[in-house]
Motif scaffolding. Structure first.
Motif, PDB file in Angstrom:
ATOM      1  N   SER A 261     105.646  23.175 -51.836  1.00 16.96           N
ATOM      2  CA  SER A 261     107.072  23.269 -52.123  1.00 16.96           C
ATOM      3  C   SER A 261     107.564  21.948 -52.696  1.00 16.96           C
ATOM      4  O   SER A 261     106.885  20.924 -52.629  1.00 16.96           O
ATOM      5  CB  SER A 261     107.845  23.636 -50.854  1.00 16.96           C
ATOM      6  N   TRP A 262     108.752  21.979 -53.257  1.00 18.29           N
ATOM      7  CA  TRP A 262     109.364  20.814 -53.876  1.00 18.29           C
ATOM      8  C   TRP A 262     110.696  20.586 -53.186  1.00 18.29           C
ATOM      9  O   TRP A 262     111.594  21.421 -53.248  1.00 18.29           O
ATOM     10  CB  TRP A 262     109.547  21.069 -55.369  1.00 18.29           C
ATOM     11  N   VAL A 263     110.790  19.458 -52.460  1.00 18.33           N
ATOM     12  CA  VAL A 263     111.929  19.249 -51.571  1.00 18.33           C
ATOM     13  C   VAL A 263     112.622  17.921 -51.863  1.00 18.33           C
ATOM     14  O   VAL A 263     111.993  16.974 -52.351  1.00 18.33           O
ATOM     15  CB  VAL A 263     111.472  19.267 -50.094  1.00 18.33           C
ATOM     16  N   PRO A 264     113.914  17.819 -51.558  1.00 20.12           N
ATOM     17  CA  PRO A 264     114.603  16.532 -51.678  1.00 20.12           C
ATOM     18  C   PRO A 264     113.979  15.514 -50.737  1.00 20.12           C
ATOM     19  O   PRO A 264     113.573  15.841 -49.623  1.00 20.12           O
ATOM     20  CB  PRO A 264     116.047  16.858 -51.260  1.00 20.12           C
ATOM     21  N   ASP A 265     113.880  14.263 -51.207  1.00 20.44           N
ATOM     22  CA  ASP A 265     113.228  13.231 -50.387  1.00 20.44           C
ATOM     23  C   ASP A 265     114.199  12.414 -49.550  1.00 20.44           C
ATOM     24  O   ASP A 265     113.795  11.479 -48.853  1.00 20.44           O
ATOM     25  CB  ASP A 265     112.383  12.308 -51.263  1.00 20.44           C
ATOM     26  N   GLY A 266     115.503  12.742 -49.610  1.00 17.14           N
ATOM     27  CA  GLY A 266     116.492  12.022 -48.832  1.00 17.14           C
ATOM     28  C   GLY A 266     116.988  10.746 -49.484  1.00 17.14           C
ATOM     29  O   GLY A 266     117.851  10.059 -48.942  1.00 17.14           O
ATOM     30  N   ALA A 267     116.422  10.411 -50.648  1.00 21.49           N
ATOM     31  CA  ALA A 267     116.830   9.181 -51.342  1.00 21.49           C
ATOM     32  C   ALA A 267     117.272   9.471 -52.770  1.00 21.49           C
ATOM     33  O   ALA A 267     117.239   8.590 -53.631  1.00 21.49           O
ATOM     34  CB  ALA A 267     115.668   8.186 -51.348  1.00 21.49           C
ATOM     35  N   GLY A 268     117.641  10.711 -53.028  1.00 24.63           N
ATOM     36  CA  GLY A 268     118.106  11.093 -54.354  1.00 24.63           C
ATOM     37  C   GLY A 268     117.031  11.665 -55.262  1.00 24.63           C
ATOM     38  O   GLY A 268     117.336  12.079 -56.376  1.00 24.63           O
ATOM     39  N   GLY A 269     115.797  11.683 -54.797  1.00 22.87           N
ATOM     40  CA  GLY A 269     114.715  12.232 -55.588  1.00 22.87           C
ATOM     41  C   GLY A 269     114.088  13.441 -54.920  1.00 22.87           C
ATOM     42  O   GLY A 269     114.672  14.045 -54.008  1.00 22.87           O
ATOM     43  N   TYR A 270     112.889  13.772 -55.349  1.00 27.22           N
ATOM     44  CA  TYR A 270     112.154  14.917 -54.813  1.00 27.22           C
ATOM     45  C   TYR A 270     110.703  14.528 -54.575  1.00 27.22           C
ATOM     46  O   TYR A 270     110.222  13.525 -55.082  1.00 27.22           O
ATOM     47  CB  TYR A 270     112.209  16.097 -55.793  1.00 27.22           C
ATOM     48  N   ARG A 271     110.014  15.354 -53.795  1.00 33.65           N
ATOM     49  CA  ARG A 271     108.584  15.173 -53.546  1.00 33.65           C
ATOM     50  C   ARG A 271     107.983  16.507 -53.158  1.00 33.65           C
ATOM     51  O   ARG A 271     108.679  17.463 -52.796  1.00 33.65           O
ATOM     52  CB  ARG A 271     108.347  14.174 -52.416  1.00 33.65           C
ATOM     53  N   GLY A 272     106.665  16.550 -53.209  1.00 35.30           N
ATOM     54  CA  GLY A 272     105.965  17.743 -52.796  1.00 35.30           C
ATOM     55  C   GLY A 272     105.801  17.801 -51.290  1.00 35.30           C
ATOM     56  O   GLY A 272     105.792  16.779 -50.599  1.00 35.30           O
ATOM     57  N   GLN A 273     105.651  19.014 -50.783  1.00 35.36           N
ATOM     58  CA  GLN A 273     105.350  19.231 -49.371  1.00 35.36           C
ATOM     59  C   GLN A 273     104.306  20.344 -49.286  1.00 35.36           C
ATOM     60  O   GLN A 273     104.396  21.336 -50.014  1.00 35.36           O
ATOM     61  CB  GLN A 273     106.613  19.635 -48.610  1.00 35.36           C
ATOM     62  N   MET A 274     103.323  20.147 -48.440  1.00 37.11           N
ATOM     63  CA  MET A 274     102.252  21.124 -48.304  1.00 37.11           C
ATOM     64  C   MET A 274     102.184  21.637 -46.876  1.00 37.11           C
ATOM     65  O   MET A 274     102.194  20.856 -45.928  1.00 37.11           O
ATOM     66  CB  MET A 274     100.903  20.512 -48.679  1.00 37.11           C
ATOM     67  N   ALA A 275     102.115  22.951 -46.740  1.00 34.85           N
ATOM     68  CA  ALA A 275     101.901  23.583 -45.446  1.00 34.85           C
ATOM     69  C   ALA A 275     100.625  24.413 -45.514  1.00 34.85           C
ATOM     70  O   ALA A 275     100.350  25.055 -46.531  1.00 34.85           O
ATOM     71  CB  ALA A 275     103.087  24.464 -45.076  1.00 34.85           C
TER      72      ALA A 275
ATOM     73  N   ASP B 179     109.912  18.427 -61.638  1.00 33.85           N
ATOM     74  CA  ASP B 179     108.503  18.014 -61.627  1.00 33.85           C
ATOM     75  C   ASP B 179     107.581  18.919 -60.814  1.00 33.85           C
ATOM     76  O   ASP B 179     106.379  18.641 -60.710  1.00 33.85           O
ATOM     77  CB  ASP B 179     108.379  16.580 -61.099  1.00 33.85           C
ATOM     78  N   PHE B 180     108.106  19.988 -60.252  1.00 40.33           N
ATOM     79  CA  PHE B 180     107.250  20.877 -59.460  1.00 40.33           C
ATOM     80  C   PHE B 180     106.095  21.464 -60.278  1.00 40.33           C
ATOM     81  O   PHE B 180     104.951  21.508 -59.798  1.00 40.33           O
ATOM     82  CB  PHE B 180     108.088  21.985 -58.834  1.00 40.33           C
ATOM     83  N   PRO B 181     106.317  21.903 -61.523  1.00 41.07           N
ATOM     84  CA  PRO B 181     105.187  22.424 -62.307  1.00 41.07           C
ATOM     85  C   PRO B 181     104.063  21.399 -62.478  1.00 41.07           C
ATOM     86  O   PRO B 181     102.889  21.779 -62.533  1.00 41.07           O
ATOM     87  CB  PRO B 181     105.825  22.787 -63.657  1.00 41.07           C
ATOM     88  N   ARG B 182     104.410  20.135 -62.533  1.00 43.36           N
ATOM     89  CA  ARG B 182     103.379  19.100 -62.654  1.00 43.36           C
ATOM     90  C   ARG B 182     102.509  19.057 -61.400  1.00 43.36           C
ATOM     91  O   ARG B 182     101.283  18.922 -61.484  1.00 43.36           O
ATOM     92  CB  ARG B 182     104.037  17.736 -62.886  1.00 43.36           C
ATOM     93  N   LEU B 183     103.123  19.179 -60.224  1.00 42.30           N
ATOM     94  CA  LEU B 183     102.359  19.200 -58.977  1.00 42.30           C
ATOM     95  C   LEU B 183     101.422  20.403 -58.942  1.00 42.30           C
ATOM     96  O   LEU B 183     100.266  20.294 -58.510  1.00 42.30           O
ATOM     97  CB  LEU B 183     103.310  19.230 -57.779  1.00 42.30           C
ATOM     98  N   ILE B 184     101.893  21.539 -59.407  1.00 41.67           N
ATOM     99  CA  ILE B 184     101.062  22.737 -59.428  1.00 41.67           C
ATOM    100  C   ILE B 184      99.872  22.545 -60.359  1.00 41.67           C
ATOM    101  O   ILE B 184      98.731  22.882 -60.013  1.00 41.67           O
ATOM    102  CB  ILE B 184     101.904  23.962 -59.841  1.00 41.67           C
TER     103      ILE B 184
END
Length: 200
Positions: free
Chosen positions: A137-151, A38-43
Motif C-alpha cells: 500500500s501507499w500511505v502518508p508518512d506523517g511528514a507531508g510525503g508518502y511511503r510504501g507499506q507491506m503486509a 509514486d505507488f506504480p514505481r514501488l509496484i
C-alpha cells in the motif's frame, strides 16, 4: 521498520473483506519515500525482484535451501499452488475489483497479482505449506510525503503449515527482512529493482 498490526488493520483496505480467514503475520514500513503518485514505481520495483538479490548472503543461502527443499519434497509443484490446491483470491473479489486491473505479473517470484487500486495492491502465492498474500500500500508518512507499506497475510496448510510458519518466523525477522529493507532502500534511491520476500 516493523510496525504493529494496527498499522494495517486500522486502515480501510479492501484486502480485509477478501481475507478474513488469513492471519496477519507481518507489517513493515518500507524505506521508499515519495510523493502521492509514486505507488506504480514501488509496484514495478517489486515485480522485478528476485530472492537471489537479497543483500545478505545468509538470506540468499536460506532462500536457495528453501527452493531446493521445495523441489525435493514437492512443496512447490504446480498442483500445490494457486488454482490447484487452493482457489485464487480473485474468485472472492467483489465486482468492482474483479472488473478492475489485477496488476502486473512478476518476472521471477512465485506470486500472481490479485487486484490493484490507486493505493493498494495484493498478490498471492500458494504451495504445500500455505496460501500467502503480499499486500503493498501507499500511505502518508506523517511528514507531508508518502511511503510504501507491506503486509504479509498467510493461511497455513494444516498442522504442517502452522509448524512450518512458526519455524521460519525467527529467520524471517532476524535474517531475511533487515537486509531486505536495506536493499529496498538502496534500490529505491538508485531506481532499480530489488527482491521481495516470498511468504513461505
Amino acid at each position: 521498520m516493523k510496525l504493529p498490526n494496527t498499522a494495517h488493520t486500522s486502515r480501510p483496505w479492501r484486502i480485509h473483506e477478501i481475507t478474513p480467514d488469513f492471519r496477519l503475520y507481518d507489517v513493515w514500513a518500507l524505506p521508499t519515500p515519495g510523493g502521492p503518485d509514486d505507488f506504480p514505481r514501488l509496484i514495478r520495483q517489486t515485480t522485478g525482484g528476485d530472492t537471489a538479490n537479497n543483500p545478505s548472503w545468509v538470506a540468499r543461502t536460506l532462500f536457495a535451501i528453501r527452493w531446493k527443499l521445495g523441489k525435493l519434497l514437492g512443496w512447490d509443484n504446480p498442483d500445490s499452488g494457486v488454482g490447484s490446491r487452493v482457489p485464487t483470491l480473485r474468485d472472492r473479489l467483489p465486482a468492482d475489483l474483479r472488473d478492475g486491473p489485477s496488476g502486473p505479473e512478476f518476472d521471477r517470484l512465485p506470486f500472481t497479482s490479485v487486484y490493484l487500486t490507486d493505493n493498494e495492491w495484493a498478490s498471492e502465492m500458494g504451495n504445500r505449506t500455505c496460501h500467502g498474500v503480499m499486500h503493498l500500500s501507499w500511505v502518508p508518512d506523517g511528514a507531508g510525503g508518502y511511503r510504501g507499506q507491506m503486509a504479509v497475510l498467510v493461511k497455513p496448510n494444516g498442522v504442517f503449515g502452522k509448524a512450518y510458519m512458526a519455524a521460519i518466523g525467527p529467520f524471517r525477522h532476524l535474517i531475511v527482512y533487515p537486509p531486505l529493507m536495506r536493499g529496498i532502500e538502496r534500490e529505491w534511491r538508485a531506481g532499480t529493482p530489488q527482491d521481495s520476500p516470498p511468504t513461505a
